[in-house]
Design a protein around this motif. Sequence first.
Motif, mmCIF file in Angstrom:
data_model
loop_
_atom_site.group_PDB
_atom_site.id
_atom_site.type_symbol
_atom_site.label_atom_id
_atom_site.label_comp_id
_atom_site.label_asym_id
_atom_site.label_seq_id
_atom_site.Cartn_x
_atom_site.Cartn_y
_atom_site.Cartn_z
ATOM 1 N N ALA A 94 55.526 41.098 36.445
ATOM 2 C CA ALA A 94 55.671 41.428 37.865
ATOM 3 C C ALA A 94 56.012 40.189 38.685
ATOM 4 C CB ALA A 94 54.391 42.075 38.383
ATOM 5 N N ALA A 95 55.388 39.037 38.344
ATOM 6 C CA ALA A 95 55.666 37.803 39.086
ATOM 7 C C ALA A 95 57.117 37.367 38.897
ATOM 8 C CB ALA A 95 54.716 36.705 38.638
ATOM 9 N N LEU A 96 57.629 37.452 37.668
ATOM 10 C CA LEU A 96 59.024 37.070 37.421
ATOM 11 C C LEU A 96 59.999 38.004 38.151
ATOM 12 C CD1 LEU A 96 58.841 36.193 33.610
ATOM 13 C CD2 LEU A 96 59.071 34.608 35.532
ATOM 14 N N LEU A 97 59.719 39.322 38.095
ATOM 15 C CA LEU A 97 60.589 40.272 38.789
ATOM 16 C C LEU A 97 60.529 40.065 40.305
ATOM 17 C CD1 LEU A 97 62.495 42.684 38.739
ATOM 18 C CD2 LEU A 97 60.502 44.192 38.644
ATOM 19 N N GLY A 98 59.319 39.802 40.820
ATOM 20 C CA GLY A 98 59.177 39.544 42.250
ATOM 21 C C GLY A 98 59.935 38.304 42.680
ATOM 22 N N LEU A 99 59.905 37.251 41.833
ATOM 23 C CA LEU A 99 60.642 36.032 42.150
ATOM 24 C C LEU A 99 62.147 36.304 42.206
ATOM 25 C CD1 LEU A 99 60.610 32.978 42.622
ATOM 26 C CD2 LEU A 99 60.720 32.678 40.121
ATOM 27 N N ALA A 100 62.643 37.113 41.254
ATOM 28 C CA ALA A 100 64.075 37.449 41.248
ATOM 29 C C ALA A 100 64.463 38.241 42.499
ATOM 30 C CB ALA A 100 64.412 38.248 39.992
ATOM 31 N N LEU A 101 63.619 39.190 42.895
ATOM 32 C CA LEU A 101 63.912 39.985 44.097
ATOM 33 C C LEU A 101 63.846 39.130 45.356
ATOM 34 C CD1 LEU A 101 61.961 43.282 43.291
ATOM 35 C CD2 LEU A 101 64.431 42.936 43.250
ATOM 36 N N ALA A 102 62.874 38.210 45.411
ATOM 37 C CA ALA A 102 62.747 37.340 46.585
ATOM 38 C C ALA A 102 63.982 36.466 46.754
ATOM 39 C CB ALA A 102 61.494 36.480 46.465
ATOM 40 N N ILE A 103 64.515 35.991 45.625
ATOM 41 C CA ILE A 103 65.728 35.164 45.692
ATOM 42 C C ILE A 103 66.943 36.022 46.053
ATOM 43 C CG2 ILE A 103 67.294 33.728 44.334
ATOM 44 C CD1 ILE A 103 64.832 32.797 42.731
ATOM 45 N N ALA A 104 67.045 37.212 45.432
ATOM 46 C CA ALA A 104 68.215 38.071 45.662
ATOM 47 C C ALA A 104 68.272 38.571 47.100
ATOM 48 C CB ALA A 104 68.192 39.249 44.690
ATOM 49 N N TYR A 105 67.127 38.985 47.647
ATOM 50 C CA TYR A 105 67.092 39.546 48.996
ATOM 51 C C TYR A 105 66.665 38.538 50.056
ATOM 52 C CZ TYR A 105 67.466 44.039 46.609
ATOM 53 O OH TYR A 105 67.892 45.084 45.833
ATOM 54 N N ARG A 106 66.449 37.266 49.619
ATOM 55 C CA ARG A 106 66.068 36.194 50.543
ATOM 56 C C ARG A 106 64.820 36.582 51.324
ATOM 57 N NH1 ARG A 106 72.079 34.498 52.924
ATOM 58 N NH2 ARG A 106 73.011 34.016 50.884
ATOM 59 N N ARG A 107 63.754 36.826 50.570
ATOM 60 C CA ARG A 107 62.487 37.246 51.171
ATOM 61 C C ARG A 107 61.408 36.215 50.857
ATOM 62 N NH1 ARG A 107 61.994 42.729 52.093
ATOM 63 N NH2 ARG A 107 60.016 42.112 53.036
ATOM 64 N N PRO A 108 61.343 35.109 51.589
ATOM 65 C CA PRO A 108 60.301 34.104 51.316
ATOM 66 C C PRO A 108 58.895 34.622 51.574
ATOM 67 C CG PRO A 108 61.476 33.601 53.355
ATOM 68 C CD PRO A 108 62.236 34.703 52.688
ATOM 69 N N ILE A 109 58.782 35.730 52.321
ATOM 70 C CA ILE A 109 57.461 36.281 52.612
ATOM 71 C C ILE A 109 56.761 36.782 51.350
ATOM 72 C CG2 ILE A 109 58.205 38.661 53.014
ATOM 73 C CD1 ILE A 109 56.313 38.704 55.420
ATOM 74 N N MET A 110 57.530 36.983 50.267
ATOM 75 C CA MET A 110 56.949 37.467 49.012
ATOM 76 C C MET A 110 56.272 36.350 48.220
ATOM 77 S SD MET A 110 60.054 39.997 47.769
ATOM 78 C CE MET A 110 59.220 40.419 46.241
ATOM 79 N N THR A 111 56.316 35.124 48.723
ATOM 80 C CA THR A 111 55.768 33.978 47.976
ATOM 81 C C THR A 111 54.287 34.162 47.675
ATOM 82 O OG1 THR A 111 57.377 32.559 49.079
ATOM 83 C CG2 THR A 111 55.517 31.479 47.990
ATOM 84 N N SER A 112 53.514 34.672 48.645
ATOM 85 C CA SER A 112 52.056 34.806 48.463
ATOM 86 C C SER A 112 51.726 35.767 47.337
ATOM 87 C CB SER A 112 51.411 35.289 49.766
ATOM 88 O OG SER A 112 51.665 34.379 50.806
ATOM 89 N N GLU A 113 52.330 36.941 47.328
ATOM 90 C CA GLU A 113 51.991 37.913 46.294
ATOM 91 C C GLU A 113 52.495 37.463 44.926
ATOM 92 O OE1 GLU A 113 55.122 41.450 46.730
ATOM 93 O OE2 GLU A 113 54.276 40.835 48.665
ATOM 94 N N ILE A 114 53.646 36.768 44.897
ATOM 95 C CA ILE A 114 54.143 36.264 43.614
ATOM 96 C C ILE A 114 53.178 35.224 43.052
ATOM 97 C CG2 ILE A 114 56.004 34.954 42.525
ATOM 98 C CD1 ILE A 114 57.926 36.262 44.531
ATOM 99 N N ALA A 115 52.655 34.358 43.940
ATOM 100 C CA ALA A 115 51.695 33.336 43.490
ATOM 101 C C ALA A 115 50.424 33.984 42.955
ATOM 102 C CB ALA A 115 51.376 32.395 44.645
ATOM 103 N N LEU A 116 49.914 35.014 43.653
ATOM 104 C CA LEU A 116 48.715 35.712 43.178
ATOM 105 C C LEU A 116 48.960 36.349 41.815
ATOM 106 C CD1 LEU A 116 47.263 37.435 46.367
ATOM 107 C CD2 LEU A 116 46.124 35.759 44.914
ATOM 108 N N MET A 117 50.128 36.995 41.661
ATOM 109 C CA MET A 117 50.433 37.637 40.383
ATOM 110 C C MET A 117 50.514 36.596 39.266
ATOM 111 S SD MET A 117 50.698 40.839 41.175
ATOM 112 C CE MET A 117 51.569 41.557 39.819
ATOM 113 N N ALA A 118 51.076 35.430 39.585
ATOM 114 C CA ALA A 118 51.193 34.385 38.563
ATOM 115 C C ALA A 118 49.834 33.809 38.188
ATOM 116 C CB ALA A 118 52.118 33.282 39.066
ATOM 117 N N LEU A 119 48.904 33.739 39.162
ATOM 118 C CA LEU A 119 47.577 33.183 38.887
ATOM 119 C C LEU A 119 46.715 34.137 38.067
ATOM 120 C CD1 LEU A 119 46.746 31.499 42.316
ATOM 121 C CD2 LEU A 119 47.267 30.353 40.147
#
Length: 487
Positions: A94-119
């Motif tokens: 989920a963290a890897l997919l979220g990172l790809a979507l954040a980059i594709a759609y330029r959504r830096p707001i997703m950084t927090s949830e991606i970090a939580l998923m990675a932790l």
Amino acid sequence: MGYLFELDTPVIVALVVSFYVAAGGQLLHVLFLSTRRGARPFSLVKLYEVLLFVHLLLAAATANSVHSSYGVALFRLKAFSFPIESLLWIDAVAALLGLALAIAYRRPIMTSEIALMALITPPSIGMLGHLVPYLLIGDAAFFVFRVGAALTLDVRAGRRSVSRLSIIDSIRALPEGVICADDEGRILFMNESMRSCLTALGFAGDLAETRGVWDDLEEMANKAEGGADAVLPEGIRLEISPDETRLFMRDRVRLGHKEYRRMVAFDVTEEESINSDIERMNHFLDVANTELVAAVENAREVSRNEAILRMRSRVHDTVGQRLSILHRYLEDDDPDPEKLACVVDLARTVVEDLAEPDDIDAEGALRAIESSFSLVGIVISVEGPLPCRPEVAIAFVDVVREAATNAAKHGQAHRVDVRLGESSGCYTLSVQNDGPAALGEVHEGTGFPSMRQTLARVGGTLSIVSTSPFTIEAQAPCAPPHEGEDQ
């Protein structure tokens, strides 16, 4: 994960409730995404949201294991149990997919949830040690907030966007009747407008199939006498009530991967009213056209009659003048040979003078009359200017010509006095001759009616004084008559 069992019971209960509430809200969010329609493909976004839902389920199962004092974090499914720690690798996906979507759609707001998923993955949990309980608390707080915000946005978007459910609701509310059926005639959908139309036409209110409905509608239209009912190339037009007319049309529509039969009833009441008004207007125009043609033909007849009358008047004036001059010349005891040539020229130009010129010179015509009658010894004396209105001036010249002709032909006059003037808003004309007085009543032949008609065209009148000296008086208004007034 063992540090989780050191948490107090109220904290564990709060975590269990928070994760289950967040998981339920996330499931609703996924369902909203499934019903929403848009230009952007949502397959990867939906997959990411589903992975977040799985993450929340795993977190809820972890908190529930701690609360149940299993001693180890397990994901229990009836008789089966799975160690949750090995399932946490889903968070890495989920963290890897979220990172790809954040980059594709330029959504830096997703950084927090991606970090939580990675932790919350096995390697990170092993490194965090006693900080894992705080990580789980932060995870619960974050996703409760995130899911709440997502549901709020879903509700707002649902009010503005079109979904499958809103499309169905829109079709139900359409004023046009709509019915869809399969090839065997079984009704899949029918809105209330179509149901009310068919019920008004005598069909059952709980109609379950459409077989034979179209044939029945055709039969109704064919049996109707007059009115709006008719079978048309585009469909069947039927009068539902005195205030409502519908046009039934049918076609085939593809829904998904299958074709269905569709019948639509359009409200054409207003169009029928407009068509009726157009038909009435066309009838009125036909009648008006017939009357106009008759009026034009009548005007042509009147014009022909007026042309004949004008020609008759010109023949009388021109030929009469020339014959009177010729007659006086021939009666002369000692005719002048030089004047004979002029008299002959006058006779030769009769046909030319009969043609009605486009522009008549009143002054020139008056001088020509003086010159013509002087050939036979008749002096025409003119006193005063011709009227300023050209049509009145021409009419007065015609009167002078006719009066001089009568003086030469009937009065045996040698002098004609013409007086032109203006009095009380009218132009005046007086023509006297020195011939003998008329014996008895004056008989008006062709000349006097011609003079009256000429003056009438310019709003003038004519009067005759038959006592000696014989006088013809005419008058015409200085101002043209207003349109619509009798002349």
